[in-house]
Write an enzyme that holds these catalytic residues in place. Structure first.
Site, mmCIF file in Angstrom:
data_model
loop_
_atom_site.group_PDB
_atom_site.id
_atom_site.type_symbol
_atom_site.label_atom_id
_atom_site.label_comp_id
_atom_site.label_asym_id
_atom_site.label_seq_id
_atom_site.Cartn_x
_atom_site.Cartn_y
_atom_site.Cartn_z
ATOM 1 N N ASP A 107 4.857 -14.199 33.481
ATOM 2 C CA ASP A 107 5.541 -12.783 33.733
ATOM 3 C C ASP A 107 5.393 -12.514 35.267
ATOM 4 O O ASP A 107 5.179 -13.250 36.118
ATOM 5 C CB ASP A 107 4.887 -11.704 32.676
ATOM 6 C CG ASP A 107 5.862 -10.678 32.533
ATOM 7 O OD1 ASP A 107 6.423 -9.913 33.371
ATOM 8 O OD2 ASP A 107 6.199 -10.593 31.355
ATOM 9 N N HIS A 125 11.093 -9.656 34.571
ATOM 10 C CA HIS A 125 9.729 -10.339 34.337
ATOM 11 C C HIS A 125 9.374 -11.472 35.079
ATOM 12 O O HIS A 125 8.785 -12.530 34.440
ATOM 13 C CB HIS A 125 9.512 -10.213 32.909
ATOM 14 C CG HIS A 125 9.532 -9.215 32.100
ATOM 15 N ND1 HIS A 125 8.603 -8.236 31.939
ATOM 16 C CD2 HIS A 125 10.377 -8.645 31.524
ATOM 17 C CE1 HIS A 125 8.817 -7.212 31.422
ATOM 18 N NE2 HIS A 125 9.982 -7.377 30.961
ATOM 19 N N GLU A 138 14.738 -5.861 29.568
ATOM 20 C CA GLU A 138 14.311 -4.969 30.570
ATOM 21 C C GLU A 138 14.652 -5.346 32.054
ATOM 22 O O GLU A 138 14.051 -5.309 33.089
ATOM 23 C CB GLU A 138 12.673 -4.797 30.666
ATOM 24 C CG GLU A 138 12.310 -4.288 29.267
ATOM 25 C CD GLU A 138 10.993 -4.124 29.124
ATOM 26 O OE1 GLU A 138 10.511 -3.067 28.556
ATOM 27 O OE2 GLU A 138 9.985 -4.891 29.826
#
Length: 617
Positions: free
Chosen positions: A260, A314, A385
């Site tokens: 990540d 990420h 996201e």
């Protein structure tokens, strides 16, 4: 009495006290158990010399339609009696393809070790099975006869995981007959057989249900646990424990969110700078041998290890080496502040879609991951996201967008995000020697209402749902023929309900999701409630997620278990009842996990385990 005789009397009294104390602890319990057949409950009563009482272990193995089998099988018939035996008297025969036979021999070694762990001496490290046993116990043989008709040794979404298990006792021999179409079904049967066995504290032997007939198969083909090892590093030993617990619950997918923006702990021989810049420390790295070990460890336990490389958001730490090697900025917004403007949590970072060198590195990452985790039948692209403001406030990206006539509005960025996803799929397919496999992506802005089928092909992508179980988007995805995996955070995010890790108060997805809420979350009911034309085949299953902002080795087991067991019964059995009828079996499953070295969370006093049905509201 003289002083001399008084001292002698006290000494004798002390010796008798010591002996009586030792004798007390070696005596069997004054309590016995009988099965209340009307509700399948073990009733605790004081033994008064009347026959019909059994030990707690005996009662739990044989009482009720499923004893203490977890998850509960499709059909089962269990006898009332048990036989005593020793592990050294287990023998087996395997009729299967050589590669299947080799895996089954490893699975049988796991099975035997599980039985050894039932012995209380196991945790002490002392010698096992060296007590005094009666001749009948010493003579009793257990024979496991396994027949597997197929050759499959790698899990797919189409794998038939069904099995039958028949246990029959004749005189001094018990035979367990297992029939399955592949390794995975046979492995599940061994797990069920191990749950028909327990340790008897009176005889200090193993006891096995003397007769049983079980036919079983899972309700869903995808039954997973997600573990994030980027926010906090999780050791290989802790991952092994997670796989052991998953096997005990017939979960079949370990979704490894290995990297990540926080860290990149995966060492790649062709890209060594990724771990050099991205690992928290030199001792917190997964080397190729570690990954291949985890993959093999999982396969022996009936589990696919599913890799995720989450992109284009990420990402961040680990990519800093690009400029020094003439590749330019591989990521943008890396560790940028204030973080709230550029990502959902610190640290920030997104792939640089304006830099063609980024795709060369991405393709190499995919190649390394395919080599480490292969053969793969699925790949997780992450894909959630994405922060458009990150790209739209980066000159390199906005200049590229303008020069190519793409525009700078929201739709323009969604279009380029979808282009990125198409290129990612092509690179993954190339890395996989031209074989296309289904990709999994999270629900995101790219899958929002009216967008999913514009940007994604339902034949190529499976959508993993992490929004709530009442999100209308679920119905839209199903109506557009997307296959789905449920991980709705209102029931299946296991990191919820703790103190905030930024700021104060509780974390974002509070409250805590108790095992009861996990158990009652039904993907089928959710889908039926939200779709206009329900197609059962589109609901592949589900997965509980543990994001590790606030978890590491120290708390891993208790965060996952026994709530992961509740998930497992929902996905294997898909019961038509709520959590309450499952409670006594779950309590015992938690005890079993602890026996097997899993530090599962205690959810009731031990008194409740010994007094079934009396801990209620």
């Amino acid at each position: 009495m003289t002083g001399k005789h008084s001292c002698l009397g006290l000494l004798v009294w002390a010796l008798l006290l010591i002996q009586s104390s030792q004798a007390f602890f070696s005596l069997p319990s004054p309590w016995g158990y009988r099965c209340a057949s009307q509700n399948g409950t073990c009733i605790k009563e004081e033994k008064t010399g009347i026959s019909g009482f059994t030990t707690l272990a005996h009662c739990k193995l044989t009482c009720g339609p499923h004893g203490v089998i977890w998850p509960k099988p499709k059909t089962s018939e269990l006898g009332n009696e048990v036989v005593q035996f020793l592990p050294s008297n287990i023998d087996y025969r395997i009729s299967a393809h050589p590669e299947v036979s080799a895996l089954l021999r490893e699975a049988l070694a796991v099975f035997k070790n599980n039985l050894d762990q039932y012995n209380p001496k196991y945790s002490d490290g002392t010698e096992l099975w060296n007590d005094q046993y009666d001749s009948k116990t010493v003579a009793h043989k257990v024979f496991i006869d396994i027949t597997v008709s197929g050759m499959d040794t790698h899990l797919t979404l189409d794998t038939d995981e069904s099995y039958t298990l028949a246990v029959l006792t004749k005189e001094d021999k018990t035979t367990a007959t297992i029939i399955a179409s592949n390794f995975f079904g046979a492995r599940h049967a061994l797990e069920t057989l191990s749950q028909l066995i327990d340790y008897d504290e009176n005889t200090k032997t193993l006891i096995l249900v003397s007769t049983a007939m079980i036919s079983d198969s899972p309700a869903f083909s995808y039954r997973g646990i997600l573990l994030d090892t980027s926010r906090n590093f999780i050791s290989v030993k802790a991952i092994e424990r997670t796989l052991d617990a998953m096997a005990a619950n017939k979960l079949n997918t370990f979704h490894w969110h290995i990297t990540d923006s926080h860290s990149f702990p995966l060492y790649m021989p062709s890209l060594p700078k990724m771990a050099y810049y991205g690992a928290y420390s030199a001792s917190q790295i997964y080397y190729p041998a570690d990954v291949k070990h985890v993959v093999k460890y999982g396969r022996v336990r009936g589990i696919r290890v599913l890799p995720e490389f989450d992109a284009p958001a990420h990402v961040g730490n680990g990519f800093q080496w690009g400029p020094q090697h003439g590749l330019g900025n591989l990521v943008v917004c890396e560790n940028r502040e204030p973080w709230q403007s550029f990502c959902v949590e610190p640290p920030c970072g997104q792939l640089n879609i304006a830099n063609p060198n980024m795709y060369d590195v991405l393709g190499q990452i995919y190649k390394e991951m395919v080599d480490l985790f292969g053969p793969i039948d699925l790949f997780h692209y992450g894909g959630d996201e994405v922060n458009l403001n990150c790209w739209n406030t980066t000159d390199e990206v906005t200049d590229w967008m303008t020069e190519n006539g793409f525009g700078l509005d929201e739709k323009a960025y969604y279009n380029q995000w979808s282009v990125f996803q198409e290129k990612s799929q092509d690179l993954l397919t190339k890395a996989n020697n031209g074989k296309k496999v289904p990709g999994i992506i999270w629900t995101s802005h790219l899958t929002e209402a009216g967008r999913a089928d514009v940007y994604l092909n339902p034949h190529d992508y499976i959508i993993q749902i992490w929004t709530t179980g009442v999100d209308p988007l679920i119905g839209e995805l199903l109506d557009k023929n997307f296959r789905v995996i449920f991980s709705n955070y209102d029931h299946w995010y296991l990191d919820c309900g703790f103190g905030a890790w930024v700021g104060e108060g509780n974390n974002w997805c509070s409250p805590y999701k108790g095992w009861q809420a996990v158990y009652d979350n039904s993907p089928i009911k959710i889908a039926k409630n939200l779709t206009t034309s329900f197609d059962r085949k589109l609901v592949l299953g589900g997965e509980a997620a543990l994001w590790t902002e606030q978890a590491d080795d120290a708390v891993l087991d208790s965060r996952l278990w026994p709530r992961g067991s509740a998930l497992a019964e929902r996905l294997w059995s898909d019961p038509d009842h709520n959590w309450q009828p499952a409670e006594t079996r779950l309590i015992h499953q938690r005890q079993r996990l602890v026996q097997r070295g899993i530090q599962a969370d205690r959810i009731q006093p031990q008194w409740c385990h010994q007094n079934e049905g009396l801990c209620y509201l």
